[in-house]
Design an enzyme around this catalytic site. Structure first.
Site, PDB file in Angstrom:
ATOM      1  N   LYS A 135       0.826  -1.205   0.000  1.00  0.00           N
ATOM      2  CA  LYS A 135       0.000   0.000   0.000  1.00  0.00           C
ATOM      3  C   LYS A 135       0.864   1.261   0.000  1.00  0.00           C
ATOM      4  O   LYS A 135       0.503   2.266  -0.606  1.00  0.00           O
ATOM      5  CB  LYS A 135      -0.922   0.003   1.226  1.00  0.00           C
ATOM      6  CG  LYS A 135      -2.099  -0.968   1.131  1.00  0.00           C
ATOM      7  CD  LYS A 135      -3.033  -0.786   2.323  1.00  0.00           C
ATOM      8  CE  LYS A 135      -3.888  -1.997   2.631  1.00  0.00           C
ATOM      9  NZ  LYS A 135      -5.035  -2.192   1.766  1.00  0.00           N
TER      10      LYS A 135
ATOM     11  N   GLU B 282      -2.703   7.208   7.969  1.00  0.00           N
ATOM     12  CA  GLU B 282      -3.517   8.093   7.144  1.00  0.00           C
ATOM     13  C   GLU B 282      -4.471   8.868   8.009  1.00  0.00           C
ATOM     14  O   GLU B 282      -4.874   8.400   9.073  1.00  0.00           O
ATOM     15  CB  GLU B 282      -4.409   7.238   6.223  1.00  0.00           C
ATOM     16  CG  GLU B 282      -3.804   6.832   4.960  1.00  0.00           C
ATOM     17  CD  GLU B 282      -4.750   5.942   4.150  1.00  0.00           C
ATOM     18  OE1 GLU B 282      -4.253   5.383   3.182  1.00  0.00           O
ATOM     19  OE2 GLU B 282      -5.945   5.798   4.484  1.00  0.00           O
TER      20      GLU B 282
ATOM     21  N   HIS C  17     -14.824  -3.231   7.605  1.00  0.00           N
ATOM     22  CA  HIS C  17     -14.106  -2.831   6.391  1.00  0.00           C
ATOM     23  C   HIS C  17     -14.252  -3.836   5.256  1.00  0.00           C
ATOM     24  O   HIS C  17     -13.444  -3.870   4.335  1.00  0.00           O
ATOM     25  CB  HIS C  17     -12.614  -2.592   6.656  1.00  0.00           C
ATOM     26  CG  HIS C  17     -12.364  -1.650   7.790  1.00  0.00           C
ATOM     27  ND1 HIS C  17     -12.820  -0.356   7.783  1.00  0.00           N
ATOM     28  CD2 HIS C  17     -11.716  -1.809   8.967  1.00  0.00           C
ATOM     29  CE1 HIS C  17     -12.463   0.232   8.911  1.00  0.00           C
ATOM     30  NE2 HIS C  17     -11.804  -0.622   9.652  1.00  0.00           N
TER      31      HIS C  17
ATOM     32  N   ARG D 255      -6.648  -7.342 -10.257  1.00  0.00           N
ATOM     33  CA  ARG D 255      -7.319  -8.604 -10.600  1.00  0.00           C
ATOM     34  C   ARG D 255      -8.802  -8.309 -10.804  1.00  0.00           C
ATOM     35  O   ARG D 255      -9.236  -7.170 -10.662  1.00  0.00           O
ATOM     36  CB  ARG D 255      -7.179  -9.588  -9.431  1.00  0.00           C
ATOM     37  CG  ARG D 255      -7.667  -8.924  -8.154  1.00  0.00           C
ATOM     38  CD  ARG D 255      -7.769  -9.847  -6.981  1.00  0.00           C
ATOM     39  NE  ARG D 255      -7.854  -9.114  -5.738  1.00  0.00           N
ATOM     40  CZ  ARG D 255      -8.945  -8.565  -5.244  1.00  0.00           C
ATOM     41  NH1 ARG D 255     -10.084  -8.636  -5.908  1.00  0.00           N
ATOM     42  NH2 ARG D 255      -8.938  -7.914  -4.092  1.00  0.00           N
TER      43      ARG D 255
HETATM   44  P1  ADP Z   1      -8.144  -3.668   2.378  1.00  0.00           P
HETATM   45  O1  ADP Z   1      -7.021  -3.783   1.397  1.00  0.00           O
HETATM   46  O2  ADP Z   1      -7.881  -4.435   3.634  1.00  0.00           O
HETATM   47  O3  ADP Z   1      -9.486  -3.950   1.769  1.00  0.00           O
HETATM   48  P2  ADP Z   1      -8.488  -0.810   2.075  1.00  0.00           P
HETATM   49  O4  ADP Z   1      -7.329   0.077   2.132  1.00  0.00           O
HETATM   50  O5  ADP Z   1      -9.036  -1.146   0.723  1.00  0.00           O
HETATM   51  O6  ADP Z   1      -8.152  -2.154   2.853  1.00  0.00           O
HETATM   52  O7  ADP Z   1      -9.651  -0.207   2.962  1.00  0.00           O
HETATM   53  C1  ADP Z   1     -10.820  -0.938   3.262  1.00  0.00           C
HETATM   54  C2  ADP Z   1     -11.894  -0.028   3.840  1.00  0.00           C
HETATM   55  O8  ADP Z   1     -11.418   0.659   5.000  1.00  0.00           O
HETATM   56  C3  ADP Z   1     -12.339   1.093   2.917  1.00  0.00           C
HETATM   57  O9  ADP Z   1     -13.297   0.682   2.007  1.00  0.00           O
HETATM   58  C4  ADP Z   1     -12.878   2.112   3.903  1.00  0.00           C
HETATM   59  O10 ADP Z   1     -14.163   1.765   4.347  1.00  0.00           O
HETATM   60  C5  ADP Z   1     -11.946   1.967   5.083  1.00  0.00           C
HETATM   61  N1  ADP Z   1     -10.851   2.974   5.015  1.00  0.00           N
HETATM   62  C6  ADP Z   1      -9.624   2.805   4.479  1.00  0.00           C
HETATM   63  N2  ADP Z   1      -8.878   3.927   4.590  1.00  0.00           N
HETATM   64  C7  ADP Z   1      -9.639   4.846   5.220  1.00  0.00           C
HETATM   65  C8  ADP Z   1      -9.439   6.211   5.661  1.00  0.00           C
HETATM   66  N3  ADP Z   1      -8.282   6.841   5.471  1.00  0.00           N
HETATM   67  N4  ADP Z   1     -10.464   6.836   6.285  1.00  0.00           N
HETATM   68  C9  ADP Z   1     -11.653   6.190   6.499  1.00  0.00           C
HETATM   69  N5  ADP Z   1     -11.887   4.922   6.135  1.00  0.00           N
HETATM   70  C10 ADP Z   1     -10.909   4.241   5.506  1.00  0.00           C
END
Ligand code: ADP
Length: 663
Positions: free
Chosen positions: A116, A200, A235, A292
């Site tokens: 990431k 973040e 999430h 993917r």
């Molecule tokens: P993963 O790879 O585990 O799926 P992601 O980075 O795609 O993780 O994030 C999954 C979810 O977490 C997002 O869809 C959102 O709901 C929440 N999320 C991620 N980053 C943030 C953020 N900076 N602020 C608020 N919610 C977040």
């Protein structure tokens, strides 16, 4: 086009890929583990090869063996699906080295998006907007804490190697930072073998909006619009839709262009998804790119009329993209609901077992079901407990949502716990209907999403009593084949009593309430006595289907009996009743019972020791199973008499974890 491809996956996605391959005249090779010998994807394939034992590391992750099998079967390409080896750079490389086309992006693009933080660095250079944060190499706790302070609380700590909603901690205040960092790093190390994190700004009311992109090897790239995946739990996505509600054409184009820019920045090829957080003020930020096919790709297919797996095969075959941007448009609205084997009443604990009874809505141009299981199949502990994806389409959002509700009501599963009821509540929720969407949606509407179960009334009891009588009658007719151990036959008194009646007590499994009924036999009907009231009842039983006449009101019900329980589906509601009669005592749940592991897993932490007094509901220990943490709680106030495992121990399904004496 490839003559033959191997599908390095299982379940619904393997079946989904085969459908398109068949349509295109491409032969398919399936692979399977010992647990999947009779699985649907094995039956659907032109040929199938055994990989090894059930655990993924001994089967679906055996990269070398899979490449070997592709060569042996003459498959010229491998489709990895999602999960398993789909984002494994080494696997993609090894395929190419063995002259087998990996149906996905170049290994370098997978690699670029694998971490990431590295992905963010690339995107930053390509002018893709990022959530304010720190994604550098310095992992010193004090340094990270200073960074968090500079970003401003609340912040989100994320494992750079994370995925599937794991390895994330929201921190509201500086004083909780150190503790959250330690636990996030611990989870990251155990789940991903890498404890690096990034920090973040935590957005408090964002939507998850992602863009489907596609690129070919000739330098063309398009986007296929967006999906809104804001309805999440832990999430993880629960219901997805396309297009995103309340999206202006201008914002859609802008996000689409940025997503294409992101894909081009890493020399992308094939299907990819660029995930963004869309803030209330319309600003959007890159979160990550999935290199993917996504689980939720069908909603995009429904609104664009394109087959994304066909696009993948064509691009992998070196062809140009089937469409240019201007040829793509949005038609109507689509939803996808993920039907899972899990128990919403127990904090969504994954459920396993056999699909004793499975009835799905009828597929049509409006309703699509992507699944890898059939009635009699099994959801095992080894893989993701998803049963199916239910996808619906209609000309606008309200109509599509009505389709979703209708289809969910038609879905029947007996044999294991599912989230169907919860999905129905979601689809009928006012906030959802009004598209009041953001990633905290489920939390915000929690109270209305876990409403009390409907109460058992005379309709339900009449159905149960009539079913029991007619079933008994059928059994007598077929007494030669009757199961001598069946509870239905083991009860004395099924012969008509002298005064022609029979007493049956039903117990509602949700409220534990007992209902006494007395059935009186009459010439052409039954009189059922419930609470001193009498109801005239007759009907016909056809396998699971009961057509009943209750005091002149006629309706249908579906009844499935399993393990002394009746599962009743009646007018969009469902009930579970057990039957209690003389000589047939139901087991009471015992608060003294020792606490056991609900499935195989690892002990993550232990919160109590022998001799501790605990309150009902207090956390005793945390275990990890099926990629999720489960807290084992005290069933009542009492004393812990022994703790049988410690942190890090592996436990078997059903293993006693803690012995406990209720007060
Ligand atoms: P993963 O790879 O585990 O799926 P992601 O980075 O795609 O993780 O994030 C999954 C979810 O977490 C997002 O869809 C959102 O709901 C929440 N999320 C991620 N980053 C943030 C953020 N900076 N602020 C608020 N919610 C977040």
């Amino acid at each position: 086009m490839f003559e033959k491809i191997l599908i390095a996956n299982r379940g619904e996605i393997a079946c989904r890929i085969m459908k398109t391959a068949k349509k295109m005249g491409v032969q398919t090779v399936a692979i399977y583990s010992e647990a999947d010998r009779d699985a649907l994807h094995v039956k659907m394939a032109d040929e199938a090869f055994l990989l090894g034992p059930a655990p993924a590391k001994d089967s679906y992750l055996k990269a070398d063996l899979i490449i070997e099998l592709a060569k042996r079967s003459g498959a010229k390409a491998i489709h990895p699906g999602y999960g398993f080896l789909s984002e494994n750079t080494n696997f993609a490389n090894d395929c190419e080295q063995n002259n087998i086309k990996f149906i996905g992006p170049p290994a370098s693009a997978i690699d670029a998006m694998g971490s990431k933080s590295a992905a963010k660095e690339i995107m930053e250079k390509a002018n893709v907007p990022l959530v304010p944060g720190y994604h550098g190499d310095n992992q010193d706790a004090d340094y990270l804490s200073t960074q968090a302070f500079a970003i401003g609380y609340p912040v989100l700590i994320k494992a750079t190697a994370g995925g599937g909603g794991k390895g994330m901690r929201i921190v509201e205040d500086k004083k909780y930072f150190d503790e959250a960092l330690t636990s996030c790093k611990r989870e990251a190390l155990s789940s991903f073998g890498d404890d690096r994190v990034l920090i973040e700004k935590y957005l408090t009311k964002p939507r998850h909006v992602e863009i489907q992109v596609f690129a070919d090897s000739h330098g063309n790239a398009v986007h296929l619009f967006e999906r809104d995946c804001s309805v999440q739990r832990r999430h993880q996505k629960v219901i997805e839709e396309a297009p995103a509600p309340n999206m202006s054409e201008e914002l859609r184009n802008k996000m689409g262009e940025v997503a294409i820019q992101a894909a081009k920045a890493i020399g992308y090829e094939g299907a990819g998804t660029v995930e963004f957080l869309l803030d209330e003020d319309g600003s959007f930020y890159f979160m990550e790119m999935n290199t993917r096919l996504q689980v939720e790709h069908p909603v995009t297919e429904m609104i664009t009329g394109q087959d994304l797996v066909e696009w993948q095969l064509r691009v992998a075959n070196g062809e140009t993209l089937p469409c240019e941007q201007a040829q793509l448009s949005i038609n109507g609205h689509a939803f996808e609901a993920r039907v899972y084997a899990e128990d919403p009443d127990q904090d969504f604990l994954p459920a396993t077992g056999m699909l004793h009874h499975l009835k799905t809505p009828d597929p049509s141009s409006h309703v699509r079901i992507d699944t890898g299981v059939t009635e009699g199949g099994e959801v095992s502990v080894h893989y993701d407990p998803m049963i199916a994806k239910l996808i619906v389409w209609d000309t606008d959002r309200n109509k599509a949502l009505a389709r979703l509700r209708g289809a969910l009501h038609q879905y029947q599963v007996v044999g294991l716990k599912t989230n169907l009821k919860f999905l129905s509540q979601l689809a009928g929720n006012e906030g959802f209907i009004e598209a009041d969407l953001d990633t905290n949606f489920i939390k915000r509407y929690e109270n209305s999403l876990f409403t009390a179960r409907p109460s058992v009334d005379e309709r339900v009891l009449s159905v149960a009593a009539l079913y029991t009588m007619l079933q008994q009658k059928n059994n007598e007719h077929a007494s030669d084949q009757a199961d001598p151990f069946s509870p239905w036959d083991s009860v004395n008194g099924w012969r008509l009593n002298e005064d022609n009646h029979h007493d049956i007590t039903f117990v509602d499994q949700h409220s534990d309430t007992e209902f006494n009924t007395t059935v009186h036999f009459r010439n052409d009907h039954f009189l059922i006595e419930i609470d001193d009231q009498e109801f005239k009842v007759s009907g016909e039983l056809n396998e699971h289907n009961l057509y009943i006449d209750l005091e002149g009101a006629k309706f249908n019900a579906t009844i499935v009996s399993q393990d002394e329980e009746l599962h009743i589906f009646l007018q969009q509601q469902d009930f579970v009743l057990s039957v209690k009669q003389e000589g047939l005592e139901l087991l009471d749940s015992d608060a003294n019972a020792n606490l056991t592991a609900p499935m195989p897993g690892t002990i993550v932490s232990v919160a109590v020791s022998a001799g501790d007094t605990v309150e009902a509901g207090q956390a005793l220990l945390v275990m990890e199973a099926m990629k999720m943490e489960h807290t084992i709680k005290a069933p009542a106030k009492g004393v812990v008499t022994e703790v049988l495992y410690s942190e890090g121990d592996l436990v078997e399904d059903g293993a006693e974890l803690v012995s406990f004496e209720a007060e």
